[in-house]
Design a protein around this motif. Structure first.
Motif, PDB file in Angstrom:
ATOM      1  N   GLY B  60       0.798  -1.219   0.000  1.00  0.00           N
ATOM      2  CA  GLY B  60       0.000   0.000   0.000  1.00  0.00           C
ATOM      3  C   GLY B  60       0.828   1.265   0.000  1.00  0.00           C
ATOM      4  O   GLY B  60       0.311   2.361   0.206  1.00  0.00           O
ATOM      5  N   GLY B  62       2.363   2.644  -2.515  1.00  0.00           N
ATOM      6  CA  GLY B  62       2.180   3.452  -3.714  1.00  0.00           C
ATOM      7  C   GLY B  62       3.043   3.004  -4.883  1.00  0.00           C
ATOM      8  O   GLY B  62       3.142   3.702  -5.888  1.00  0.00           O
ATOM      9  N   LYS B  63       3.615   1.816  -4.777  1.00  0.00           N
ATOM     10  CA  LYS B  63       4.498   1.327  -5.842  1.00  0.00           C
ATOM     11  C   LYS B  63       3.731   1.084  -7.138  1.00  0.00           C
ATOM     12  O   LYS B  63       4.084   1.612  -8.190  1.00  0.00           O
ATOM     13  CB  LYS B  63       5.190   0.025  -5.408  1.00  0.00           C
ATOM     14  N   SER B  64       2.663   0.289  -7.040  1.00  0.00           N
ATOM     15  CA  SER B  64       1.913  -0.025  -8.262  1.00  0.00           C
ATOM     16  C   SER B  64       1.312   1.228  -8.877  1.00  0.00           C
ATOM     17  O   SER B  64       1.266   1.364 -10.104  1.00  0.00           O
ATOM     18  CB  SER B  64       0.801  -1.024  -7.956  1.00  0.00           C
ATOM     19  N   THR B  65       0.855   2.131  -8.036  1.00  0.00           N
ATOM     20  CA  THR B  65       0.290   3.380  -8.544  1.00  0.00           C
ATOM     21  C   THR B  65       1.327   4.147  -9.359  1.00  0.00           C
ATOM     22  O   THR B  65       1.014   4.654 -10.436  1.00  0.00           O
ATOM     23  CB  THR B  65      -0.222   4.231  -7.366  1.00  0.00           C
TER      24      THR B  65
HETATM   25  N1  LIG Z   1      -8.158   2.946  -7.753  1.00  0.00           N
HETATM   26  C1  LIG Z   1      -7.929   3.263  -6.474  1.00  0.00           C
HETATM   27  N2  LIG Z   1      -8.866   3.932  -5.767  1.00  0.00           N
HETATM   28  C2  LIG Z   1      -8.656   4.266  -4.481  1.00  0.00           C
HETATM   29  N3  LIG Z   1      -7.539   3.972  -3.798  1.00  0.00           N
HETATM   30  C3  LIG Z   1      -6.546   3.315  -4.442  1.00  0.00           C
HETATM   31  C4  LIG Z   1      -6.695   2.908  -5.808  1.00  0.00           C
HETATM   32  N4  LIG Z   1      -5.565   2.251  -6.189  1.00  0.00           N
HETATM   33  C5  LIG Z   1      -4.753   2.244  -5.106  1.00  0.00           C
HETATM   34  N5  LIG Z   1      -5.337   2.889  -4.059  1.00  0.00           N
HETATM   35  C6  LIG Z   1      -4.728   3.098  -2.725  1.00  0.00           C
HETATM   36  O1  LIG Z   1      -3.476   3.727  -2.896  1.00  0.00           O
HETATM   37  C7  LIG Z   1      -2.515   3.186  -2.016  1.00  0.00           C
HETATM   38  C8  LIG Z   1      -1.311   2.687  -2.795  1.00  0.00           C
HETATM   39  O2  LIG Z   1      -1.651   1.518  -3.500  1.00  0.00           O
HETATM   40  P1  LIG Z   1      -0.605   0.723  -4.400  1.00  0.00           P
HETATM   41  O3  LIG Z   1       0.072   1.671  -5.309  1.00  0.00           O
HETATM   42  O4  LIG Z   1      -1.337  -0.399  -5.035  1.00  0.00           O
HETATM   43  O5  LIG Z   1       0.418   0.162  -3.310  1.00  0.00           O
HETATM   44  P2  LIG Z   1       1.611  -0.900  -3.477  1.00  0.00           P
HETATM   45  O6  LIG Z   1       1.674  -1.344  -4.887  1.00  0.00           O
HETATM   46  O7  LIG Z   1       2.828  -0.180  -3.029  1.00  0.00           O
HETATM   47  O8  LIG Z   1       1.282  -2.029  -2.538  1.00  0.00           O
HETATM   48  C9  LIG Z   1      -3.214   2.132  -1.206  1.00  0.00           C
HETATM   49  O9  LIG Z   1      -3.585   2.694   0.031  1.00  0.00           O
HETATM   50  C10 LIG Z   1      -4.419   1.782  -2.027  1.00  0.00           C
HETATM   51  O10 LIG Z   1      -5.479   1.387  -1.199  1.00  0.00           O
END
Ligand SMILES: Nc1ncnc2c1ncn2[C@@H]1O[C@H](COP(=O)(O)OP(=O)(O)O)[C@@H](O)[C@H]1O
Ligand SMILES: [Mg+2]
Lengths: 266, 337
Positions: B60, B62-65
């Motif tokens: 969580g 923010g890596k994938s984001t």
């Molecule tokens: N489409 C979305 N809508 C709302 N919140 C999101 C969405 N995608 C990710 N998040 C939130 O953003 C944060 C970062 O997520 P993500 O980038 O997937 O983390 P990681 O890949 O580092 O585990 C998390 O708290 C997640 O719940």
């Protein structure tokens, strides 16, 4: 272009993995034909003909109509609403967006491949069954050419409509609602069950302005020679007009959908 | 010259707040409440051509984001990204030809047909010349051993095989940049090793820039010289992996088993409070500034008969926790911790 041909081929190939589903579907279309033809036989009650807005319709015409309608269904059926809904729900749509492809064209080729598979393994058996049991009215040669064109246009039209409805899943996740509504509208207005020539005059006129009857009623009535050459040309022109309109609509909604996705992150 | 430039990149998501208690579902429906979540906050970095960069952080973080914004399937709320001169979300199609992407939990392979058929489809999709295609298949076969299963439909593959196939699919068109989001998740050690070797080889021979997110410390050890650490959307660290480990993995733990219990006062004179005893086993925390693992083991050899020695290095999550507490210390002292 080559890419989409290759997708078509592979889709045909992958359909072989679902042999059991194919057989089940064939059986269900055979039942569909049995039910529909029994209904028409009962309604005609031994009369050879019935009056309609397209002149006299013989029982043989009507039986042929029912069989062809089942065949058209096998050709166009693509489960696009379900497919797009799944892609959006699971987030798989992201994988499609990072490829250099147009998803609508990609999925069109894919459903084309599946349709070809169904032609060989479902449509031909169903048609043979219908021809042997009930006898099918053969078409006049010029009608048949128009029929082929109309049928192809109908396939494209149906695809466009189902894809657009599938895109609704970007906003409204419960895609089985969309799906039931779409199928309901198709069943009522496409002429897949009841040909438009048995509709009351005013209703028939209104409905024939919509794209739905251009998928079933249009091609099949051409096959049965129920239209003059002028009417056939108008029909094809209408199909092209609807295709152009829906293609534009699809592009517009697709743009909106992608925009929503890239902002909200699915 | 940087191939990737990211400047004050921010992504803010809108999320519905779920209530609890009486009539919560009804209230959520009738009066939805929203909150804003900064998944990525003011992140800056630049990456040069040919680098392998590890992008790490807890779940969580923010890596994938961040990756999604870099590949163009997510629009930044503010800030900018430039990949090889292109803005990814504005030029998604053009960008897509130059990148390879593997998301660990997803596949881009066609489920019902043999792997090779998907590869051929990729050839048409990316217009890969026949020579290059054959050459790549040869190389991939050599390093990843994909020939074992190229003729098997994807749904029959094991996770490890599928991942190998997915990697190949992402690299057939010789992308300039390879994005890997948790590529080794769920793989067994042997496959992990192969995958790492492959990434390394592709990077060496083609100067492919690689950005990978991972939870596995050994991925980093084997592949990355540089790491970016992100936590709660903010970039906490950008630099050398070695430096990070030296400074933030303060206590590696050495576990020594001797044939008889060591006297506690003897241990105390040598290790002060940095040890715990468990019968004949003894755990020692090595503080890098004061001590070294080698000295510690040497001392045990001099003072007793060793049966077994285990060294556990601080894993990356621990490193990040240490890093985090260094930066957030003031909050930690007053807060709940
Ligand atoms: N489409 C979305 N809508 C709302 N919140 C999101 C969405 N995608 C990710 N998040 C939130 O953003 C944060 C970062 O997520 P993500 O980038 O997937 O983390 P990681 O890949 O580092 O585990 C998390 O708290 C997640 O719940
Ligand atoms: Mg992630």
């Amino acid at each position: 272009m080559r890419l989409y041909w290759e997708i078509f081929k592979r889709s045909f190939q992958s359909a072989a993995a679902y042999r059991l589903e194919m057989i089940a579907q064939t059986v269900s279309s055979l039942f569909g034909i049995l039910i529909q033809t029994s209904i028409w036989l009962a309604l005609y009650r031994g009369n050879a003909e019935h009056a309609s807005t397209a002149g006299q319709i013989s029982i043989r015409d009507m039986l042929t109509y029912a069989i062809l309608s089942s065949c058209v269904f096998l050709l166009i059926n693509n489960q696009m609403i379900w497919k797009l809904g799944e892609k959006i729900k699971t987030g798989e749509i992201a994988m499609d967006l990072i490829k250099p492809i147009h998803l609508a064209r990609y999925l069109f080729s894919e459903s084309g491949g599946l349709a070809l598979f169904r032609v060989v393994f479902q449509l031909l058996p169903v048609l043979a069954f219908g021809a042997v049991i009930y006898g099918i009215v053969p078409p006049a040669a010029p009608d048949f050419v128009f029929f082929a064109v109309c049928l192809l246009n109908g396939i494209v039209l149906y695809y466009l409509m189902s894809f657009i409805c599938g895109l609704i899943a970007f906003w409204y996740m419960v895609n089985w609602h969309t799906n039931s509504l779409f199928h309901l509208v198709m069943t009522l207005f496409s002429g897949s069950l009841v040909p438009l020539w048995f509709f009351p005059g005013a209703l028939s006129k209104t409905v024939s302005l919509l794209p739905f009857p251009l998928v079933f009623y249009g091609p099949i009535s051409v096959y049965l020679g129920k239209r003059t050459i002028e009417e056939e040309m108008v029909l094809v022109a209408m199909q092209f007009a609807w295709i152009a309109l829906l293609a534009l609509l699809l592009r517009w909604i697709w743009g909106k959908a992608v925009k929503k996705l890239v902002i909200q992150g699915g | 010259m940087s191939i990737i430039r990211v400047q004050s990149l921010t992504k803010r998501f809108k999320r519905q707040i779920r209530r609890s208690g009486k009539m919560s579902a009804f209230k959520d429906f009738a009066f939805p409440r929203h909150e804003w979540k900064d998944a990525v906050k003011e992140v800056d970095f630049q990456i040069d051509k040919g680098e392998i960069v590890g992008y790490i952080g807890p779940n969580g973080a923010g890596k994938s984001t961040t990756i999604k914004m870099m590949v163009g399937i997510l629009v930044p709320t503010s800030g900018s990204i430039e990949i090889g001169g292109l803005v990814p979300y504005k030029n998604r199609l053009e960008n897509s030809r130059k990148i390879g992407v593997v998301f660990g939990q997803r596949t881009q392979l066609w489920w019902d047909i043999p792997v090779m058929e998907t590869f051929r489809l990729m050839q048409y999709m990316y217009k890969i010349p026949q020579r290059q295609f054959e050459e790549n298949i040869r190389i991939f076969t050599e390093i990843l051993g994909i020939d074992e299963f190229v003729n098997v439909p994807v749904r029959q593959l094991s996770l490890g095989q599928r991942m190998r196939a997915d990697l190949c699919a992402a690299l057939l068109h010789n992308p300039e940049i390879l994005y890997l989001d948790e590529p080794t998740i769920g793989l067994d050690v042997d496959v992990k090793e192969r995958v790492r070797g492959f990434i390394k080889e592709v990077n060496r021979t083609r100067e492919t820039t690689v950005i990978l997110t991972t939870h596995d410390t050994s991925d980093l050890d084997k592949l990355c010289s540089r790491v970016l650490v992100i936590d709660q959307g903010s970039l906490m660290y950008d630099g050398d992996l070695e430096y990070l480990k030296r400074h933030y993995s303060r206590h590696d733990v050495v576990t020594v088993e001797t044939d008889s219990e060591m006297p506690e006062n003897l241990l105390r004179t040598r290790f002060q409070d940095d040890f715990t005893q468990e019968g004949r086993k003894c755990h020692v925390r090595i503080v890098p500034e004061k001590d070294s693992t080698a000295d510690c083991i040497a001392w045990f050899i001099r003072n007793g008969r060793l049966l077994d020695v285990q060294i556990r290095q601080t894993d990356i999550d621990e490193v990040i926790r240490n890093l985090y507490s260094t930066f957030k210390r003031p909050e930690k002292e007053t807060g709940s911790g």
